[in-house]
Design an enzyme around this catalytic site. Structure first.
Site, PDB file in Angstrom:
ATOM      1  N   ILE A 143       0.842  -1.204   0.000  1.00 36.83           N
ATOM      2  CA  ILE A 143       0.000   0.000   0.000  1.00 36.83           C
ATOM      3  C   ILE A 143       0.874   1.250   0.000  1.00 36.83           C
ATOM      4  CG2 ILE A 143      -1.653   1.310   1.429  1.00 36.83           C
ATOM      5  CD1 ILE A 143      -2.699  -1.558   2.233  1.00 36.83           C
ATOM      6  N   GLY A 151      14.518  -7.964   6.872  1.00 34.36           N
ATOM      7  CA  GLY A 151      14.538  -6.507   6.890  1.00 34.36           C
ATOM      8  C   GLY A 151      13.365  -5.863   7.599  1.00 34.36           C
ATOM      9  N   ALA A 152      13.586  -4.627   8.064  1.00 35.49           N
ATOM     10  CA  ALA A 152      12.517  -3.759   8.575  1.00 35.49           C
ATOM     11  C   ALA A 152      12.003  -2.918   7.397  1.00 35.49           C
ATOM     12  CB  ALA A 152      13.054  -2.867   9.685  1.00 35.49           C
ATOM     13  N   ASN A 179      11.747   0.498   7.211  1.00 34.04           N
ATOM     14  CA  ASN A 179      12.077   1.934   7.113  1.00 34.04           C
ATOM     15  C   ASN A 179      13.119   2.250   6.036  1.00 34.04           C
ATOM     16  OD1 ASN A 179      14.004   0.663   8.668  1.00 34.04           O
ATOM     17  ND2 ASN A 179      14.359   2.428   9.982  1.00 34.04           N
ATOM     18  N   SER A 218      10.603  -6.743   4.754  1.00 36.49           N
ATOM     19  CA  SER A 218       9.399  -6.580   5.566  1.00 36.49           C
ATOM     20  C   SER A 218       8.178  -6.715   4.666  1.00 36.49           C
ATOM     21  CB  SER A 218       9.406  -5.204   6.220  1.00 36.49           C
ATOM     22  OG  SER A 218       8.106  -4.881   6.665  1.00 36.49           O
ATOM     23  N   SER A 249      12.401  -4.908  15.446  1.00 32.59           N
ATOM     24  CA  SER A 249      12.125  -4.426  16.801  1.00 32.59           C
ATOM     25  C   SER A 249      12.745  -5.366  17.846  1.00 32.59           C
ATOM     26  CB  SER A 249      10.622  -4.343  17.009  1.00 32.59           C
ATOM     27  OG  SER A 249      10.068  -5.632  16.855  1.00 32.59           O
ATOM     28  N   GLU A 299      20.068  -5.946  14.667  1.00 25.21           N
ATOM     29  CA  GLU A 299      19.985  -4.479  14.578  1.00 25.21           C
ATOM     30  C   GLU A 299      18.583  -4.098  15.008  1.00 25.21           C
ATOM     31  OE1 GLU A 299      22.285  -2.441  14.070  1.00 25.21           O
ATOM     32  OE2 GLU A 299      23.868  -3.630  13.175  1.00 25.21           O
ATOM     33  N   CYS A 359      15.925   4.064  13.251  1.00 30.96           N
ATOM     34  CA  CYS A 359      16.179   3.381  14.519  1.00 30.96           C
ATOM     35  C   CYS A 359      17.119   4.154  15.440  1.00 30.96           C
ATOM     36  CB  CYS A 359      16.766   2.012  14.228  1.00 30.96           C
ATOM     37  SG  CYS A 359      18.172   2.114  13.123  1.00 30.96           S
ATOM     38  N   GLU A 401      10.015   3.410  22.207  1.00 27.65           N
ATOM     39  CA  GLU A 401      10.328   3.829  20.846  1.00 27.65           C
ATOM     40  C   GLU A 401       9.021   4.152  20.118  1.00 27.65           C
ATOM     41  OE1 GLU A 401      11.733   0.811  18.054  1.00 27.65           O
ATOM     42  OE2 GLU A 401      13.324   2.188  17.473  1.00 27.65           O
ATOM     43  N   LYS A 407      23.359  -3.205  24.601  1.00 28.19           N
ATOM     44  CA  LYS A 407      22.208  -3.488  25.468  1.00 28.19           C
ATOM     45  C   LYS A 407      21.079  -4.143  24.639  1.00 28.19           C
ATOM     46  CE  LYS A 407      21.753   0.010  28.638  1.00 28.19           C
ATOM     47  NZ  LYS A 407      21.767   1.441  29.029  1.00 28.19           N
ATOM     48  N   GLY A 448      20.801  -4.613  20.462  1.00 32.79           N
ATOM     49  CA  GLY A 448      21.336  -5.654  19.598  1.00 32.79           C
ATOM     50  C   GLY A 448      22.825  -5.869  19.719  1.00 32.79           C
ATOM     51  N   GLU A 498      27.146  -3.662  11.442  1.00 31.20           N
ATOM     52  CA  GLU A 498      27.034  -3.576   9.992  1.00 31.20           C
ATOM     53  C   GLU A 498      28.030  -2.526   9.522  1.00 31.20           C
ATOM     54  OE1 GLU A 498      22.619  -3.275   9.340  1.00 31.20           O
ATOM     55  OE2 GLU A 498      22.931  -5.376   8.811  1.00 31.20           O
TER      56      GLU A 498
HETATM   57  P1  NAD Z   1       9.474  -5.930  13.152  1.00 27.43           P
HETATM   58  O1  NAD Z   1      10.276  -6.432  14.281  1.00 27.43           O
HETATM   59  O2  NAD Z   1       8.009  -5.931  13.270  1.00 27.43           O
HETATM   60  O3  NAD Z   1       9.791  -6.780  11.824  1.00 27.43           O
HETATM   61  C1  NAD Z   1      11.102  -6.889  11.317  1.00 27.43           C
HETATM   62  C2  NAD Z   1      11.177  -8.054  10.368  1.00 27.43           C
HETATM   63  O4  NAD Z   1      11.110  -9.278  11.100  1.00 27.43           O
HETATM   64  C3  NAD Z   1      10.051  -8.143   9.336  1.00 27.43           C
HETATM   65  O5  NAD Z   1      10.609  -8.527   8.103  1.00 27.43           O
HETATM   66  C4  NAD Z   1       9.140  -9.231   9.892  1.00 27.43           C
HETATM   67  O6  NAD Z   1       8.397  -9.896   8.917  1.00 27.43           O
HETATM   68  C5  NAD Z   1      10.150 -10.150  10.526  1.00 27.43           C
HETATM   69  N1  NAD Z   1       9.643 -11.017  11.610  1.00 27.43           N
HETATM   70  C6  NAD Z   1       8.680 -10.741  12.514  1.00 27.43           C
HETATM   71  N2  NAD Z   1       8.558 -11.759  13.381  1.00 27.43           N
HETATM   72  C7  NAD Z   1       9.475 -12.694  13.022  1.00 27.43           C
HETATM   73  C8  NAD Z   1       9.859 -13.964  13.552  1.00 27.43           C
HETATM   74  N3  NAD Z   1       9.266 -14.485  14.634  1.00 27.43           N
HETATM   75  N4  NAD Z   1      10.856 -14.639  12.941  1.00 27.43           N
HETATM   76  C9  NAD Z   1      11.497 -14.121  11.868  1.00 27.43           C
HETATM   77  N5  NAD Z   1      11.171 -12.935  11.321  1.00 27.43           N
HETATM   78  C10 NAD Z   1      10.172 -12.215  11.895  1.00 27.43           C
HETATM   79  O7  NAD Z   1      10.071  -4.471  12.854  1.00 27.43           O
HETATM   80  P2  NAD Z   1       9.524  -3.371  11.841  1.00 27.43           P
HETATM   81  O8  NAD Z   1       8.250  -2.835  12.432  1.00 27.43           O
HETATM   82  O9  NAD Z   1       9.551  -3.883  10.467  1.00 27.43           O
HETATM   83  O10 NAD Z   1      10.668  -2.258  11.932  1.00 27.43           O
HETATM   84  C11 NAD Z   1      10.735  -1.302  12.926  1.00 27.43           C
HETATM   85  C12 NAD Z   1      11.738  -1.685  13.987  1.00 27.43           C
HETATM   86  O11 NAD Z   1      13.008  -1.948  13.399  1.00 27.43           O
HETATM   87  C13 NAD Z   1      11.980  -0.582  14.992  1.00 27.43           C
HETATM   88  O12 NAD Z   1      12.046  -1.096  16.298  1.00 27.43           O
HETATM   89  C14 NAD Z   1      13.340  -0.036  14.599  1.00 27.43           C
HETATM   90  O13 NAD Z   1      14.036   0.612  15.613  1.00 27.43           O
HETATM   91  C15 NAD Z   1      14.028  -1.242  14.101  1.00 27.43           C
HETATM   92  N6  NAD Z   1      15.114  -0.870  13.189  1.00 27.43           N
HETATM   93  C16 NAD Z   1      16.399  -1.060  13.601  1.00 27.43           C
HETATM   94  C17 NAD Z   1      17.453  -0.690  12.778  1.00 27.43           C
HETATM   95  C18 NAD Z   1      18.895  -0.889  13.196  1.00 27.43           C
HETATM   96  O14 NAD Z   1      19.752  -0.903  12.332  1.00 27.43           O
HETATM   97  N7  NAD Z   1      19.199  -1.032  14.458  1.00 27.43           N
HETATM   98  C19 NAD Z   1      17.191  -0.139  11.520  1.00 27.43           C
HETATM   99  C20 NAD Z   1      15.863   0.032  11.139  1.00 27.43           C
HETATM  100  C21 NAD Z   1      14.831  -0.347  11.985  1.00 27.43           C
END
Ligand code: NAD
Length: 487
Positions: free
Chosen positions: A27, A150-151, A153, A178, A229, A250, A284, A384, A454, A457, A461
């Site tokens: 979407i 991947g996430a 964002n 994602s 997350s 991460e 993040c 967050e 902490k 993660g 990278e």
């Molecule tokens: P999310 O945790 O909901 O999902 C992340 C990914 O994990 C998605 O691809 C999802 O399909 C997959 N996933 C979910 N449950 C799973 C499981 N049980 N086993 C395997 N894969 C699974 O996160 P989001 O909402 O997509 O992204 C936002 C979060 O990501 C925020 O908390 C943000 O801070 C974090 N983030 C961190 C960084 C970093 O580099 N530290 C960068 C970008 C985003």
């Protein structure tokens, strides 16, 4: 549909479909329009992706690192040539303004392929260890087939930040974007084939929280690198631990950005705005707890407010737009709920705080928001939010602010603005975080390591450091004489 790919998955050098997988609708959050309809990977698709990656990895690891690097550098060049097309897709995938995606998304992915392509030939050497007559040597060897999850964002950047070091070190990768942003990674897979990578070296499969475990629990997967997350991180790390797989995590953050009273206020406001509003606040490492010295607080707030109210919100495809919608309507509900919590718990709303009335259409927009008089105990200071919500907290002295900055389960990033050189280094030295900035914020060039401590993660990278997380040492002891035994 505007952005419908040829099929949902990219495996073994081609697009592959299996319509029995559950439907994933992509979407466009600026309008609510469905721009693509894809299917989550079935177990059969997962098996196909893994089998092809295993084949490709053997062929790839047998090449010299220079030859591997050449392919990665070619991929970087193709990404740069297609920057406009890739940026337009990233904007559709995420709703981020084209002004940003043109300079921050495919370009940072290309940087990763160029950097790791460049160091592959020199950064994977082992050591010679003299032992008197005997001697030993070490080799840095690939792990095998790695999984990237991947996430939403930075979909293209994450696909490349994980793929480039993994491939440089001689691994294959299966990347699962994602489910919210499924489109960009498919293009990265296509480009790698065009650049000369063997079929199957970088496969992309779609899916959600049901699909991820099929990869994480698979015995043929050597490593999992997740961007997501903290709750997801815990689940993925626990599943990987069951098989003793390598992991990089991460995860999220609630990073402190500390502004001392001797700071250049405009520069500090720029840092705080970059660290709260870029990508509509969905970064993040954002400095979402902005601690401002009480002596300059009102001046800081006045300047931050004026600049925030001048941000141009609107159509992400218009190059003049500075802020687009949030990635999804679900994310907007979450961010609006935090804004209401901030008001209810007594934070002072400086600007924003809801849905803008100036943006036409049905997009997932929210106003860039600043809260002042935020206290450490408030929900908006602890959790967050992942939206454009800057929380400003007051402080009086250095020791106090360091203790408060560290009083968080997260430890991803942090920053300090001050004119005092010694104080800058003294403070960052004490902040518990993986990545820190002095007198700037959120700059993450590929040359520097990035990652958290902490609950944010582990693993890193970017930089040569990332190669150590996609390879392992093999030690060889060479006996030069007769082998002696006491029995
Ligand atoms: P999310 O945790 O909901 O999902 C992340 C990914 O994990 C998605 O691809 C999802 O399909 C997959 N996933 C979910 N449950 C799973 C499981 N049980 N086993 C395997 N894969 C699974 O996160 P989001 O909402 O997509 O992204 C936002 C979060 O990501 C925020 O908390 C943000 O801070 C974090 N983030 C961190 C960084 C970093 O580099 N530290 C960068 C970008 C985003």
């Amino acid at each position: 549909m505007k952005a419908q790919p040829k099929a949902s998955h990219f495996i073994d050098g081609q697009y592959v479909e299996d319509t029995s997988g559950s439907v994933i609708e992509s979407i466009y959050p600026a309008t609510g329009e469905v721009i693509a309809r894809l299917h989550a990977a079935t177990p059969a698709i997962v098996e196909r992706a893994i089998a092809s990656a295993k084949r490709a990895q053997k062929e790839w690891a047998a090449l010299s690192p220079t030859a591997r690097g050449r392919v990665l550098k070619a991929a970087a060049a193709i990404m740069r040539e297609r920057n406009r097309e890739l940026s337009e897709l990233e904007t559709l995938d995420t709703g981020k303004p084209i002004q940003e995606t043109l300079i921050a998304d495919p370009t940072s992915g290309a940087d990763a392929f160029e950097f790791f392509g460049g160091i592959a030939a020199t950064a994977l050497n082992g050591a010679h260890i003299p032992l008197g007559g005997d001697w030993a040597y070490t080799k840095r060897v690939p792990l095998g087939v790695c999984v990237g999850i991947g996430a939403w964002n930075y979909p293209q950047q994450i696909a490349c930040w994980k793929g480039a070091p993994a491939l440089a070190a001689g691994n294959a990768m299966i990347f699962k974007p994602s489910e919210v942003t499924p489109l960009g990674a498919l293009k990265i897979a296509e480009i790698l084939i065009e650049a000369g990578a063997p079929k199957g070296l970088y496969n992309v499969i779609q899916g959600d929280r049901e699909t991820g475990p099929l990869l994480v629990n698979h015995p043929d997967i050597a490593k999992v690198s997740l961007t997501g997350s903290v709750p997801t991180g815990r689940k993925v790390a626990a599943a990987a631990a069951g098989h003793l797989k390598h992991v990089t995590m991460e995860l999220g953050g609630k990073s402190p950005l500390i502004v001392f009273d001797d700071a250049d206020i405009d520069s500090a406001v720029s840092g705080a705005m970059l660290g709260n509003f870029y990508s509509t606040g969905q970064v993040c490492s954002n400095g979402t707890r902005v601690f401002v010295h009480r002596a300059i607080k009102e001046e800081f707030l006045a300047r931050a407010r004026a600049r925030t109210e001048a941000i141009i919100l609107g159509d992400p495809q218009d190059e003049a737009t500075q802020m687009g919608p949030l990635v999804s309507f679900a994310q907007r509900e979450k961010v609006l709920a935090y804004m209401e919590k901030g008001k209810a718990e007594g934070a002072r709303l400086i600007t924003g705080g809801g849905i803008p009335d100036t943006v036409s259409g049905q997009g997932a927009f929210v106003q860039p928001t600043i809260f002042a008089d935020v206290t450490d105990a408030m929900t908006i200071a602890r959790e967050e939010i992942f939206g454009p919500v800057m929380c400003v907290l007051d402080f009086d002295d250095e020791a106090e602010v360091i203790a408060r900055a560290n009083a968080s389960e997260f430890g991803l990033a942090g920053g300090v603005f001050t004119a005092d050189l010694s104080r800058a280094h003294r403070v960052v030295d004490q902040l518990e975080a993986g990545t820190l900035w002095i007198n700037t914020y959120n700059l993450c060039p590929v040359e520097i390591p990035f990652g958290g401590s902490k609950q944010s993660g582990f693993g890193r990278e970017n930089s040569a450091e990332a190669l150590t997380h996609y390879s392992e040492l093999k030690t060889v002891y060479v006996g030069m004489g007769k082998c002696e035994a006491p029995y």
